[in-house]
Design a protein around this motif. Structure first.
Motif, short mmCIF file in Angstrom:
data_model
loop_
_atom_site.label_atom_id
_atom_site.label_comp_id
_atom_site.label_asym_id
_atom_site.label_seq_id
_atom_site.Cartn_x
_atom_site.Cartn_y
_atom_site.Cartn_z
N GLN A 1 -2.48 -18.54 -15.27
CA GLN A 1 -2.61 -17.63 -14.14
C GLN A 1 -3.56 -16.49 -14.47
N ALA A 2 -4.15 -15.95 -13.41
CA ALA A 2 -5.00 -14.78 -13.57
C ALA A 2 -4.13 -13.53 -13.56
N GLN A 3 -4.62 -12.50 -14.19
CA GLN A 3 -3.98 -11.19 -14.13
C GLN A 3 -4.83 -10.29 -13.26
N LEU A 4 -4.20 -9.63 -12.30
CA LEU A 4 -4.88 -8.71 -11.41
C LEU A 4 -4.29 -7.32 -11.63
N VAL A 5 -5.16 -6.36 -11.92
CA VAL A 5 -4.71 -4.99 -12.20
C VAL A 5 -5.33 -4.05 -11.18
N GLU A 6 -4.45 -3.40 -10.40
CA GLU A 6 -4.92 -2.47 -9.37
C GLU A 6 -4.93 -1.04 -9.89
N SER A 7 -5.76 -0.23 -9.27
CA SER A 7 -5.77 1.20 -9.55
C SER A 7 -6.25 1.93 -8.30
N GLY A 8 -5.96 3.23 -8.24
CA GLY A 8 -6.50 4.05 -7.18
C GLY A 8 -5.52 4.49 -6.11
N GLY A 9 -4.29 4.06 -6.17
CA GLY A 9 -3.32 4.51 -5.18
C GLY A 9 -2.94 5.96 -5.37
N GLY A 10 -2.15 6.50 -4.44
CA GLY A 10 -1.70 7.87 -4.57
C GLY A 10 -1.29 8.46 -3.25
N LEU A 11 -1.19 9.79 -3.24
CA LEU A 11 -0.80 10.54 -2.06
C LEU A 11 -2.03 11.19 -1.44
N VAL A 12 -2.17 11.05 -0.14
CA VAL A 12 -3.31 11.64 0.55
C VAL A 12 -2.85 12.14 1.91
N GLN A 13 -3.51 13.17 2.42
CA GLN A 13 -3.17 13.70 3.74
C GLN A 13 -3.77 12.83 4.83
N PRO A 14 -3.18 12.84 6.01
CA PRO A 14 -3.77 12.11 7.13
C PRO A 14 -5.22 12.52 7.35
N GLY A 15 -6.07 11.52 7.59
CA GLY A 15 -7.49 11.75 7.74
C GLY A 15 -8.27 11.67 6.44
N GLY A 16 -7.57 11.61 5.33
CA GLY A 16 -8.22 11.55 4.04
C GLY A 16 -8.66 10.16 3.66
N SER A 17 -9.17 10.06 2.42
CA SER A 17 -9.70 8.79 1.93
C SER A 17 -9.13 8.46 0.56
#
Length: 115
Positions: A1-17
């Motif tokens: 199987q492949a391993q997939l590693v995510e990054s970049g999540g978090g808390l943001v205000q509405p309208g943010g990116s």
């Protein structure tokens, strides 16, 4: 199987990116589709966006015009640029890839949109 590693999540205000990234490693021969799904408690996992190795994209109606998927086939990475975020975008986001050996999923990264 492949391993997939995510990054970049978090808390943001509405309208943010936010920008999510995912890197695939391991048994990753001939990855065709890469993309993102999301899930909130009590609901089914749903498509956010996918991209084929040829560059064809598929977006959920709810994110069209706000999210952009991109990938680097040589590096086996996929990104999701999320703009104009809404509280209803809050979910765990999962990286997804289909290779010669089958489907693969990441562990998920939490995205919370709240003021």
């Amino acid at each position: 199987q492949a391993q997939l590693v995510e990054s970049g999540g978090g808390l943001v205000q509405p309208g943010g990116s936010l920008r999510l990234s995912c890197a695939a490693s391991g048994r990753i021969r001939s990855i065709n589709v890469m993309g993102w799904y999301r899930q909130v408690p009590g609901k089914q996992r749903e498509l956010v966006a996918t991209m084929t190795i040829g560059g064809s994209t598929n977006y959920a109606d709810s994110v069209k015009g706000r999210f952009t998927i991109s990938r680097d086939n040589a590096k086996n990475t996929v990104n999701l640029q999320m703009n104009s975020l809404k509280p209803e975008d809050t979910a765990v986001y999962y990286c997804y890839a289909v290779s010669f050996f089958g489907e693969n999923w990441g562990q998920g990264t939490q995205v919370t949109v709240s003021s």
